[in-house]
Write an enzyme that holds these catalytic residues in place. Structure first.
Site, mmCIF file in Angstrom:
data_model
loop_
_atom_site.group_PDB
_atom_site.id
_atom_site.type_symbol
_atom_site.label_atom_id
_atom_site.label_comp_id
_atom_site.label_asym_id
_atom_site.label_seq_id
_atom_site.Cartn_x
_atom_site.Cartn_y
_atom_site.Cartn_z
ATOM 1 N N ASP A 128 1.006 -1.195 0.025
ATOM 2 C CA ASP A 128 -0.159 0.043 -0.034
ATOM 3 C C ASP A 128 0.832 1.267 -0.006
ATOM 4 O O ASP A 128 0.446 2.217 -0.670
ATOM 5 C CB ASP A 128 -0.947 -0.042 1.156
ATOM 6 C CG ASP A 128 -1.929 -0.925 0.955
ATOM 7 O OD1 ASP A 128 -2.225 -1.630 0.066
ATOM 8 O OD2 ASP A 128 -2.453 -1.429 2.101
ATOM 9 N N CYS A 129 1.930 1.089 0.440
ATOM 10 C CA CYS A 129 2.860 2.479 0.716
ATOM 11 C C CYS A 129 3.769 2.507 -0.664
ATOM 12 O O CYS A 129 3.872 3.539 -1.115
ATOM 13 C CB CYS A 129 3.982 2.250 1.671
ATOM 14 S SG CYS A 129 3.303 1.768 3.433
ATOM 15 N N TYR A 130 4.022 1.451 -1.318
ATOM 16 C CA TYR A 130 4.961 1.284 -2.421
ATOM 17 C C TYR A 130 4.394 0.399 -3.498
ATOM 18 O O TYR A 130 4.504 -0.849 -3.819
ATOM 19 C CB TYR A 130 6.221 0.651 -2.153
ATOM 20 C CG TYR A 130 7.118 1.548 -0.883
ATOM 21 C CD1 TYR A 130 7.537 2.864 -1.226
ATOM 22 C CD2 TYR A 130 6.982 1.169 0.307
ATOM 23 C CE1 TYR A 130 7.838 3.657 -0.320
ATOM 24 C CE2 TYR A 130 7.624 1.815 1.560
ATOM 25 C CZ TYR A 130 8.148 3.202 1.058
ATOM 26 O OH TYR A 130 8.714 4.093 2.228
#
Lengths: 394, 137
Positions: A128-130
């Site tokens: 979700d971050c990357y």
């Protein structure tokens, strides 16, 4: 007796007496040790040669969309991935996956410093971050956020010399070793070597400000394999490889003349590193240490054809003998050759002297000196672990 | 006329590798020929590094004769290069230079290359860690 503050004040006023570790020997010969202690404030020492335990921390900046880099290549040379998303450590000895040891981490460092464009390829796993899974971009030293040279082991205090008694040519990190004691290869800048001029680590330690790769660097402490317990001569100088330094500096202010990617034939990639260290002449004891000459510095000649940790030796030779072009082994004159550059070491010692004389470089008193009692251990043998296991059971 | 020594590289095209040029250099031009290095394989490009000793006029005429047959003649001096600006004088090349064409100046500690002593064995080229010694064959 002088203090760091007094010497720095003299540097500020342009009155400090600064000489190289070569020049101080001449003064000691002419006027004696007491004159060196009275007259000289700083002695500059230096070394330049292949130092495999070197590398650079890089932060590339974030991609859009962002990627957590899980596999990283710089010009096909793999870099370490186990840090934060766009941080990496590129080791000097990492070899290209397409060109092998003809190009590696050391060359990427030199190319970055020379202003060349480097191809960065990275793969990541989607989170979700990357969200991004792949990126290929061109980077330069200017385009990235940080490039911090951090070398775990540099500037060895003395180093063993190498020869080869076997009937075949050996290709080693000490260069080519010809068969049947055909040559002796030696490293170390002898009387210019930083830690040989401070044999008991009275001035070099955590925080010491130095010349590193043409720019400013710092000593972080003992390097890996630091071995202060090496056998020593009466003048306190170790008789083979001993203490080491961990060094750090901002790559962006360095100079590619003093950091050179190298390929050692049939051995691997390395980085030639230029290091210069100032030694404050605080008292007569230090004046005596910095006045040591090549004729009084000895190293041990090891037989590299015995592929064991404990190698047989062919005795010792002084740096004066090694530099003469040949040494005596079993009654024969064996040709010698260096593998580190005295020419460049002298250049660095002269540059550092010039920086201090011009009031551009001040000494930093270390927060902590180097350890004098670290033990240097080999890897435990396989059966040791097994026997330990057995002893736990019993 | 004085006797002189010249070192040259002869490059034989594949169709001339079996040519007898060297015989004629000796027999017709009265030259003392020393083959320093040779790579001759049938139907491939062949190269010979030659040292020629004799009268300068005879060397010139002999080499013109060789060239007239279609064999390329190059002076040895042009073929090995030490990039002195990039060389750091580490000394690794000294171990393999048996001719002592590469030496360390004992005052400056800079590597010096003496072309006259070089026999183009190329050992230094692969040993140089900075690849600053190159042979343009």
């Amino acid at each position: 007796m002088k203090t760091y503050e007094e010497i720095n004040e003299k540097i500020k006023q342009g009155k400090a007496v600064v000489v190289t570790a070569d020049e101080v020997c001449e003064l000691a010969d002419a006027e004696g040790i007491k004159a060196v202690a009275d007259k000289v404030d700083v002695v500059t020492t230096a070394t330049f040669g292949p130092m495999c335990s070197s590398g650079v921390f890089l932060n590339f900046g974030h991609a859009d969309p962002p990627i957590k880099m899980d596999k990283i290549w710089l010009n096909d040379v793999p870099a370490y991935q186990g840090l934060a998303a766009v941080d990496t450590y590129l080791g000097a000895t990492a070899a290209s996956e397409t060109e092998g040891i003809q190009y590696g981490g050391g060359h990427v460092i030199e190319d970055l410093l020379s202003g060349k464009t480097i191809r960065l390829e990275a793969e990541g796993y989607k989170t979700d971050c990357y969200p991004a899974e792949r990126v290929t971009v061109q980077i330069t030293l200017d385009s990235i956020n940080q490039a911090t040279l951090l070398n775990p082991r540099n500037a060895y205090q003395n180093y063993a010399a190498a020869t080869n008694s076997s009937p075949r040519t050996l290709h080693t990190y000490m260069g080519t070793l010809l068969p049947r004691l055909g040559n002796v290869a030696y490293s170390t800048s002898g009387q210019l070597n930083p830690l040989i001029n401070d044999p008991e680590y009275r001035t070099i330690g955590f925080g010491t400000k130095i010349f590193l790769g043409g720019g400013i660097g710092y000593v972080l402490g003992e390097g890996t394999q630091h071995n202060p317990n090496q056998l020593r001569a009466a003048n306190k100088v170790p008789l083979s490889s001993a203490a080491t330094l961990m060094l750090m500096g901002d790559l962006k202010q360095m100079n590619a003349r003093y950091l050179r990617g190298a390929t050692i034939k049939q051995y691997g990639v390395s980085l030639m590193v230029g290091v210069g260290i100032p030694i404050p002449v605080l008292d007569e004891g230090i004046a005596e240490s910095v006045s040591i000459r090549d004729k009084d510095i000895y190293t041990t000649i090891y037989d590299y054809s015995i592929q064991k940790l404990s190698r047989p030796t062919y005795g010792r030779a002084s740096y004066q003998e090694l530099r003469s072009g040949s040494v005596q082994i079993n009654g024969n004159a064996v040709p010698t050759n260096p593998v580190s550059s005295l020419f460049m070491a002298r250049e660095i010692a002269a540059i550092l002297k010039d920086w201090i004389r011009r009031g551009e470089f001040f000494l930093v008193e270390p927060i902590r000196l180097l350890s004098r009692d670290t033990r240097f251990k080999p890897l435990p043998q396989k059966d040791t672990a097994a026997s330990q296991k057995d002893s736990v059971k019993s | 006329m004085n006797t002189v020594t010249r070192r040259v590289i002869l490059t034989f095209p594949p169709n001339l590798v079996e040519d007898t040029a060297i015989y004629h250099l000796i027999k017709d031009y009265d030259l003392i020929v020393n083959i320093l290095r040779a790579k001759i394989i049938p139907k491939e490009i062949g190269r010979i590094v030659l040292e020629l000793r004799g009268k300068l006029d005879n060397i010139k005429k002999g080499l013109s004769y060789v060239e007239s047959k279609g064999i390329e003649v190059k002076s040895l001096a042009q073929d090995i290069q030490l990039n002195e600006d990039k060389c750091v004088s580490c000394g690794m090349c000294l171990a393999v230079c048996h001719q002592k064409a590469l030496t360390l100046n004992a005052v400056t500690w800079k590597i010096e290359f003496n072309r006259d002593d070089c026999v183009l064995c190329e050992q230094c080229v692969s040993v140089c860690p900075l690849k600053v010694i190159q042979v343009s064959f």
